[in-house]
Write a protein that holds these residues in place. Structure first.
Motif, PDB file in Angstrom:
ATOM      1  N   LYS A 374       0.850  -1.188   0.000  1.00  0.00           N
ATOM      2  CA  LYS A 374       0.000   0.000   0.000  1.00  0.00           C
ATOM      3  C   LYS A 374       0.891   1.245   0.000  1.00  0.00           C
ATOM      4  N   TYR A 375       0.749   2.061  -1.024  1.00  0.00           N
ATOM      5  CA  TYR A 375       1.577   3.253  -1.180  1.00  0.00           C
ATOM      6  C   TYR A 375       1.006   4.369  -0.304  1.00  0.00           C
ATOM      7  N   PRO A 376       1.689   4.737   0.802  1.00  0.00           N
ATOM      8  CA  PRO A 376       1.117   5.675   1.774  1.00  0.00           C
ATOM      9  C   PRO A 376       0.625   6.981   1.174  1.00  0.00           C
ATOM     10  N   HIS A 377       1.261   7.481   0.126  1.00  0.00           N
ATOM     11  CA  HIS A 377       0.861   8.772  -0.438  1.00  0.00           C
ATOM     12  C   HIS A 377      -0.484   8.712  -1.161  1.00  0.00           C
ATOM     13  N   ASP A 378      -0.977   7.513  -1.344  1.00  0.00           N
ATOM     14  CA  ASP A 378      -2.307   7.377  -1.959  1.00  0.00           C
ATOM     15  C   ASP A 378      -3.423   7.484  -0.932  1.00  0.00           C
ATOM     16  N   LYS A 380      -5.118   9.196   2.893  1.00  0.00           N
ATOM     17  CA  LYS A 380      -5.263  10.439   3.643  1.00  0.00           C
ATOM     18  C   LYS A 380      -4.102  10.597   4.628  1.00  0.00           C
ATOM     19  N   ASN A 381      -3.618  11.822   4.722  1.00  0.00           N
ATOM     20  CA  ASN A 381      -2.488  12.152   5.610  1.00  0.00           C
ATOM     21  C   ASN A 381      -1.210  11.380   5.264  1.00  0.00           C
ATOM     22  N   HIS A 382      -1.183  10.784   4.069  1.00  0.00           N
ATOM     23  CA  HIS A 382       0.011  10.075   3.592  1.00  0.00           C
ATOM     24  C   HIS A 382       0.405   8.931   4.528  1.00  0.00           C
ATOM     25  N   TRP A 383      -0.629   8.271   5.062  1.00  0.00           N
ATOM     26  CA  TRP A 383      -0.346   7.149   5.966  1.00  0.00           C
ATOM     27  C   TRP A 383      -1.429   6.098   5.829  1.00  0.00           C
ATOM     28  N   TRP A 414       1.140  12.185  15.290  1.00  0.00           N
ATOM     29  CA  TRP A 414       0.880  10.824  14.817  1.00  0.00           C
ATOM     30  C   TRP A 414      -0.236  10.144  15.601  1.00  0.00           C
TER      31      TRP A 414
END
Length: 422
Positions: A374-378, A380-383, A414
């Protein structure tokens, strides 16, 4: 004429300056010497603090034949020559061997003595300026008692300086007058090394000014001839690491006065690389995430110091040292890495999770096809929540937020995103 240090060497324990923890009344080494039963001993401590003097007093108190060797120049043949005397008339009561700088003997040379130390034919009194537990053969250490000689206080050294000027005057048939502060300055500037202090006495006596009242030793002359003698330093010895340890621990302890003092000792000895390296390490290890903006500043100061060189390097380094001392401290990242490293050393490795592997296809042995990363930048909030540690370690927590302002801000950020699962 022998050097002043040899001419003034004490003949009794009461005349020895310093080392009262060993040779004071009812202290262990004094009791051993006075008993007349001399065991194998190793004297450990910096130069010029009385190791050779005490060994000479021991030799004079026993009926054994005294032999001296300096390990910097002695060879195996010198050892064999001493051993050959054991069965002769001169060695009938045994041999007392005073071995100076034993750390320079290799293992084979030390082993040559071992058999004769064990059967009592040779009593060994060895001295070393280095930690004997690192440099002396373990079999010899196990048969010896180690005594640590310590740097001598300036007040004690001053007694020797005063006595030395009197002896020089007697030898030369001259009268020496000292300006106020001469003896005190020489005693303080020698760094606890009596031999250095006595050498300074000889030099200042040679340059004393002729006056109607005799020879005058000026304070200015004493300063000119002893200005560097307080720097007890050896880049390969214990003193080097003691100074570096004091430097970093003072910065870690937020004491700018002590840190600048140890920085000065390093730079006055010309050791710019060690000062720069330890400064950068401390900025990362002890300030770390509490004030991460400091790290590039310290690096810039170090670069500047190396660009201009000594003596000007002291200016940017002093700035950096004071900033490190005054900065808030956190070792959270350092401790987190240490915990992860410990898992590796214990063999807790595990396989990299499939979604993190650098693979773009599946072999026939892969039951579930697809990488599923799972690509975090895809998100919300890059996470996005997913497993990053191997299965064996998936619940490990290495990093704990420090209690400083920066890390607490990170923690709050966080927690708001991860729903306090951090």
């Amino acid at each position: 004429m022998p050097p002043l240090a040899d001419r003034i060497r004490p003949k009794t324990l009461d005349d020895v300056v310093g080392q009262q923890h060993l040779i004071g009344k009812n202290k262990p080494l004094r009791k051993i010497i006075e008993s007349g039963e001399i065991p194998n001993m190793v004297f450990y401590g910096p130069s010029g603090v009385g190791k050779t003097t005490v060994a000479s007093i021991i030799a004079a108190s026993t009926n054994k034949q005294l032999r001296r060797l300096n390990a910097t120049t002695a060879s195996t043949s010198d050892i064999k020559e001493i051993v050959s005397q054991i069965d002769t008339f001169s060695g009938i009561n045994g041999i007392l061997l005073y071995l100076d700088e034993i750390q320079y003997f290799n293992k084979k040379q030390q082993q040559t003595l071992l058999e004769f130390i064990e059967n009592g034919s040779i009593t060994l009194v060895a001295s070393t300026t280095e930690n004997p537990y690192f440099y002396v053969y373990n079999a010899i250490l196990s048969r010896s008692t180690v005594f640590e000689f310590k740097t001598i206080d300036a007040a004690e050294v001053e007694r020797a300086v005063t006595r030395a000027f009197e002896l020089v005057g007697q030898d030369k048939g001259e009268s020496y007058t000292l300006e106020d502060g001469v003896s005190k300055y020489i005693a303080a500037a020698c760094g606890g090394d009596v031999r250095k202090a006595l050498n300074a006495v000889e030099l200042t006596a040679l340059t004393a000014e002729d006056t109607d009242a005799g020879r005058l030793v000026t304070l200015q002359s004493a300063k000119e001839l002893t200005q560097k003698s307080a720097l007890r330093y050896d880049k390969d010895g214990d003193s080097h690491y003691d100074i570096l340890s004091g430097f970093q621990k003072s910065m870690r302890g937020s004491d700018p006065n002590a840190a600048l003092y140890y920085l000065a000792r390093l730079l006055e000895s010309g050791d710019l690389p060690s000062a720069c390296r330890r400064l950068m390490v401390c900025a990362c290890e002890d300030v770390g995430l509490a004030y991460p903006q400091l790290l590039p500043i310290v690096k810039a100061c170090v670069d500047m110091a190396n660009a201009v060189g000594l003596p000007e390097a002291r200016i940017p380094l002093a700035d950096a040292v004071v900033m490190v001392c005054n900065a808030p401290k956190s070792n959270s990242a350092y401790m987190a890495y240490a915990a992860a490293e410990n898992d590796l050393r214990l063999g807790n490795v595990g396989e990299i999770p499939r979604q993190l592997q650098n693979k773009h296809y599946d072999g026939d042995d892969q039951k579930v096809k697809g990488q599923f990363y799972k690509y975090p930048h895809d998100f919300k909030n890059h996470w996005v929540e997913q497993q990053y540690l191997p299965d064996l370690l998936k619940d490990r927590v290495y990093y704990e937020f420090g209690d400083n302002k920066n890390e607490q801000a990170f923690k709050a950020y966080w927690e708001s995103i991860k729903g306090k699962r951090q």
